[in-house]
Design a protein around this motif. Structure first.
Motif, PDB file in Angstrom:
ATOM      1  N   GLN A 124       0.830  -1.204   0.000  1.00 38.21           N
ATOM      2  CA  GLN A 124       0.000   0.000   0.000  1.00 38.21           C
ATOM      3  C   GLN A 124       0.866   1.255   0.000  1.00 38.21           C
ATOM      4  O   GLN A 124       0.593   2.209  -0.716  1.00 38.21           O
ATOM      5  CB  GLN A 124      -0.925   0.003   1.223  1.00 38.21           C
ATOM      6  CG  GLN A 124      -1.989  -1.078   1.172  1.00 38.21           C
ATOM      7  CD  GLN A 124      -3.035  -0.779   0.107  1.00 38.21           C
ATOM      8  OE1 GLN A 124      -3.563   0.322   0.037  1.00 38.21           O
ATOM      9  NE2 GLN A 124      -3.317  -1.747  -0.738  1.00 38.21           N
ATOM     10  N   GLU A 126       3.922   1.376  -1.082  1.00 33.17           N
ATOM     11  CA  GLU A 126       4.675   1.430  -2.342  1.00 33.17           C
ATOM     12  C   GLU A 126       3.805   1.927  -3.473  1.00 33.17           C
ATOM     13  O   GLU A 126       4.246   2.720  -4.305  1.00 33.17           O
ATOM     14  CB  GLU A 126       5.258   0.049  -2.646  1.00 33.17           C
ATOM     15  CG  GLU A 126       6.298  -0.345  -1.613  1.00 33.17           C
ATOM     16  CD  GLU A 126       6.967  -1.666  -1.915  1.00 33.17           C
ATOM     17  OE1 GLU A 126       6.435  -2.425  -2.749  1.00 33.17           O
ATOM     18  OE2 GLU A 126       8.021  -1.925  -1.315  1.00 33.17           O
ATOM     19  N   ALA A 127       2.543   1.471  -3.504  1.00 28.41           N
ATOM     20  CA  ALA A 127       1.646   1.946  -4.549  1.00 28.41           C
ATOM     21  C   ALA A 127       1.465   3.453  -4.431  1.00 28.41           C
ATOM     22  O   ALA A 127       1.535   4.185  -5.424  1.00 28.41           O
ATOM     23  CB  ALA A 127       0.296   1.241  -4.442  1.00 28.41           C
ATOM     24  N   ALA A 128       1.263   3.918  -3.208  1.00 32.46           N
ATOM     25  CA  ALA A 128       1.026   5.352  -3.017  1.00 32.46           C
ATOM     26  C   ALA A 128       2.266   6.164  -3.382  1.00 32.46           C
ATOM     27  O   ALA A 128       2.189   7.150  -4.129  1.00 32.46           O
ATOM     28  CB  ALA A 128       0.629   5.619  -1.561  1.00 32.46           C
ATOM     29  N   SER A 130       4.661   5.353  -5.316  1.00 32.37           N
ATOM     30  CA  SER A 130       5.023   5.272  -6.733  1.00 32.37           C
ATOM     31  C   SER A 130       4.140   6.174  -7.592  1.00 32.37           C
ATOM     32  O   SER A 130       4.459   6.422  -8.749  1.00 32.37           O
ATOM     33  CB  SER A 130       4.961   3.826  -7.228  1.00 32.37           C
ATOM     34  OG  SER A 130       3.623   3.419  -7.364  1.00 32.37           O
TER      35      SER A 130
END
Ligand code: ATP
Ligand code: MG
Lengths: 223, 248
Positions: A124, A126-128, A130
């Motif tokens: 979560q 990392e997605a944010a 990135s």
């Protein structure tokens, strides 16, 4: 049986005591409205501090949380209300309650939020990150909303405890509900006011308890 | 080697986790509109390479440029850089508390500062590109794995990246859902998107990749057009790897 009714469920007594109980009830409401938001906000701050990289900050938070969870809140309140004025720190009765509760309940709420934050998988973050969200934005929009949702049952049950704990405010002469009830009891030599106070607590807290068990059921259903 | 400047330019990239050296001098240039496909055994450093390219991992040394920006330079605005680099993860990593449109628009609103209306119109456009406009209001747990991954692709596309990095985008999917994600990726490629794809989907590589890179033990062992790398690789290591993949 009659004796039971006359000394525990006496309507005449209740009528006499009612104004006191009402005043106490409002004081309890006022305390709750100050103490719960403060504790939740403080707890969130404590939890966020534990996510910082700094070892020193982590250690300080551990000491803070351990200390205030182990230290009896009543003694804490009395120290703040009656001890600190000797150091020329006089917060007044309401201020003393606010600070004592902030210190005590933020450590509990903090542990709850920490567990919630730790339940959020690394993906979560990392997605944010990135997509260009900063660390603070990631916390605010991705991690904390999910973390809070995951620990709502614990937040509710802790809040129930906090509301009941507001009765210790009576030691610094804030006449909250239970204090008012005990006063009325000692004046009337009758337990009815105490019972009435208990019923008021029950009626006010019962919806929260219902809510709590709804969440608990839903969590079981999810697993 | 190229007529246009590379979008992604990686030089002499090294990365260690403690004593474990995972990337041992990677050089990789990806040109505009190119689809580079990366294969290699588990643990060879494919994910780490992708993650270094948007600094989810910090390399130990080397240089990485995205278009004209040295992304490892001190003082670089990494959040601004990351907006231009789309990343798609094996496990989708959708935000479960937001619906599909919310997932796609979060960065548009909070990072790019667009209004809700602007962000939602761009979000719908991005969802349309992956064929999921009608699922805009669905939450991730109401979507199939393939749909979730397509929303994740839309989330990356909404920021109009100059390159999209895919780390095994179909590995977590049931076989019957793989095709829908691959066809979105194929359309993306046809629209001219620059892409780096780590994957085991060899058929997709055969038909869509400009270049295949074989990584082994932190190095690029061999690279070339798919026909060459799949049919006549120089290294026996690669033939062996392809056989184990096909056995699955
Ligand atoms: N955060 C980390 N800390 C320590 N070691 C790591 C970390 N991330 C990766 N590694 C190690 O680095 C090596 C390369 O990992 P990487 O994920 O890049 O491989 P990969 O080629 O993507 O493999 P796979 O095909 O299994 O995904 C592995 O040995 C892995 O255990
Ligand atoms: Mg990997």
């Amino acid at each position: 049986m009659d004796l039971l009714i006359s000394s525990f469920f006496n309507l005449d007594i209740l009528e006499q005591a009612w104004p006191f109980l009402l005043a106490g009830f409002w004081m309890t409401i006022k305390l709750t409205l100050v103490v719960v938001p403060l504790g939740v906000a403080g707890g969130l701050a404590v939890a966020l501090l534990t996510t910082m990289r700094s070892r020193i900050v982590k250690w300080l938070v551990v000491i803070y949380v351990d200390f205030f969870r182990a230290f009896p809140p009543l003694v804490l309140l009395m120290f703040i209300a009656f001890g600190l004025p000797f150091l020329k720190i006089d917060l007044g009765a309401f201020g003393a309650v606010a600070v004592a509760f902030l210190l005590n309940t933020s450590s509990y709420y903090g542990e709850i939020f920490r567990a919630g934050i730790e339940s959020i998988p690394r993906g979560q973050y990392e997605a944010a990150r990135s997509t260009g969200l900063s660390a603070v934005q990631t916390m605010a929009y991705v991690v904390i909303p999910q973390a809070t949702k995951n620990v709502i049952p614990d937040l509710i049950s802790n809040t129930l405890e906090v509301v009941k704990l507001t009765s210790i405010a009576s030691v610094v002469a804030l006449p909250e509900l239970l204090f008012a009830a005990r006063q009325a009891q000692s004046v009337t030599y009758n337990a009815t006011p105490i019972i009435a106070a208990g019923i008021i607590y029950l009626v006010c807290l019962w919806p929260l308890v219902r809510l709590l068990s709804r969440f608990e059921h839903r969590q079981i259903a999810l697993h | 080697m190229s007529d246009s400047a590379p979008i992604l330019d990686v030089r002499a990239l090294y990365k260690s986790f403690g004593h474990l050296e995972v990337l041992k001098g990677i050089d990789l240039q990806v040109k505009p509109r190119e689809l580079v496909f990366v294969i290699g055994p588990s643990g060879s450093g494919k994910s780490t390479l992708l993650r270094c390219c948007n600094r989810l991992e910090e390399p130990n040394s080397g240089s990485i440029r995205i278009e004209d920006i040295d992304i490892l330079a001190p003082g670089v605005d990494i959040n601004a850089v990351r907006r231009r680099i789309g990343m798609v993860f094996q496990s989708f990593n959708l935000y479960p508390h937001l619906n599909a449109l919310g997932n796609v628009t979060l960065a548009l609103r909070k990072v790019e500062g667009k209004t809700r209306e602007e962000a939602e119109s761009l979000g719908i456009q991005a969802l349309t590109r992956v064929g999921l406009a009608e699922k805009a209001k669905s939450f991730p747990n109401e979507l199939s794995g393939g749909q979730q991954q397509r929303v994740a692709i839309a989330r990356a596309l909404a920021l109009e990246p100059v390159i999209v990095l895919f780390d095994e985008p179909t590995s977590a999917l049931d076989p019957e859902l793989v095709g829908s994600v691959l066809s979105v990726m194929r359309e993306l490629r046809e629209s001219g998107m620059t892409m780096v794809v780590v994957s085991h989907e060899m058929r997709f590589a055969q038909s869509a990749a400009d270049r295949v890179i074989f990584m082994d033990d932190g190095r690029i062992l061999e690279q070339g057009p798919p026909e060459q790398l799949f049919n006549a690789p120089d290294h026996p290591r690669i033939q062996e790897f392809l056989r184990t993949i096909q056995a699955h």
